[in-house]
Design an enzyme around this catalytic site. Structure first.
Site, PDB file in Angstrom:
ATOM      1  CB  SER A 142      -1.177  -0.227   1.465  1.00 52.73           C
ATOM      2  OG  SER A 142      -1.860   1.466   1.643  1.00 52.73           O
ATOM      3  CE1 TYR A 156      -4.044  -1.930   5.347  1.00 52.39           C
ATOM      4  CE2 TYR A 156      -3.044  -0.030   4.705  1.00 52.39           C
ATOM      5  CZ  TYR A 156      -3.695  -1.084   4.370  1.00 52.39           C
ATOM      6  OH  TYR A 156      -4.040  -1.731   2.781  1.00 52.39           O
TER       7      TYR A 156
END
Length: 246
Positions: A142, A156
């Site tokens: 990501s 995250y």
């Protein structure tokens, strides 16, 4: 069109929905036999496999929770046994549990690390013995590895930074065996979990291209890395974010 992955075997973790499902479709369309794992919906997973087989491809749906290391190992073994070997591993399974640091539950922390980081290592470790020279390991990371972007994303972001670092190290480990290891880092992408009609306007304003990505656009980067044109690409993190980081 030529089938650039004809005769290849792929395993995609988390392949029943979202970006993972798009990757399964792309690899199958490119000619690979594709096994994929899923955690919950038997009906949706079987439908996904059925679609591929109806179009003349080969597919295998395997139920496995990526938080369970033994289940991940068994899924790799099952895929290799069903198709004879593995050529491509795509670590796509991932979860996002947002939360501020002063209220973040350690159980959520542990599950995020288990699914987003440990499962990548476990699947890769289990898959490599079934791979020959020319093998591919591709992990969906990501852009939060480089820019968290919003409050509540610290854990995250940490997990995605971890898999980028892990993949660079694995590229060194596996390079002498002719196996490449890379990361694809999507920016905001429209999926059933991130519907464009709900957040598209807000996220699009942050993008150089003015819109969210499509799952097929991320899958196309995976298709490149899995194919013959990427045989000299390893240890890389390829960003597909519509200019979110620009």
């Amino acid at each position: 069109m030529s089938k650039t992955l004809e005769g290849k075997v792929a395993l995609v973790t988390g392949g029943s929905r979202g970006i993972g499902a798009a990757i399964v479709r792309r690899l199958a369309n490119d000619g690979a036999a594709v096994a994929f794992t899923y955690a919950a919906s038997d009906e949706k997973a079987k439908a996904r496999a059925g679609e591929i087989e109806a179009q003349g491809g080969k597919a295998l749906a395997i139920k496995a929770d990526s938080a369970d290391a033994a289940a991940v190992q068994q899924a790799v073994a099952q895929a290799a046994e069903a198709f004879g070997r593995l050529d491509i591993l795509v670590n796509s399974a991932g979860i996002l549990i947002a939360g501020m640091v002063d209220a973040y539950d350690l159980a959520d922390f542990d599950r995020m690390v288990a699914v987003n980081v440990r499962a990548v290592f476990v699947a890769t470790q289990a898959a490599v013995p079934h791979m020959r020279e020319g093998g591919r390991v591709i992990t969906i990371g990501s852009v939060t590895a480089d820019r968290s972007g919003f409050a509540g994303s610290s854990v995250y972001s940490m997990t995605k930074g971890a898999v980028a670092s892990l993949s660079r190290g694995l590229a060194r480990d596996l390079g002498p065996r002719g196996i490449t290891v890379n990361v694809v880092q999507p920016g905001p992408t429209a999926t059933d979990m991130s519907p464009e009609e709900v957040i598209g306007e807000r996220m699009g304003a942050l993008m150089a291209l003015g819109r969210m990505g499509k799952d097929g656009e991320i899958a196309s980067v995976v298709g490149f890395l899995a194919g013959p044109d990427a045989k000299f690409v390893t240890g890389a993190a390829l960003t597909a974010d519509g200019g979110y980081l620009a």
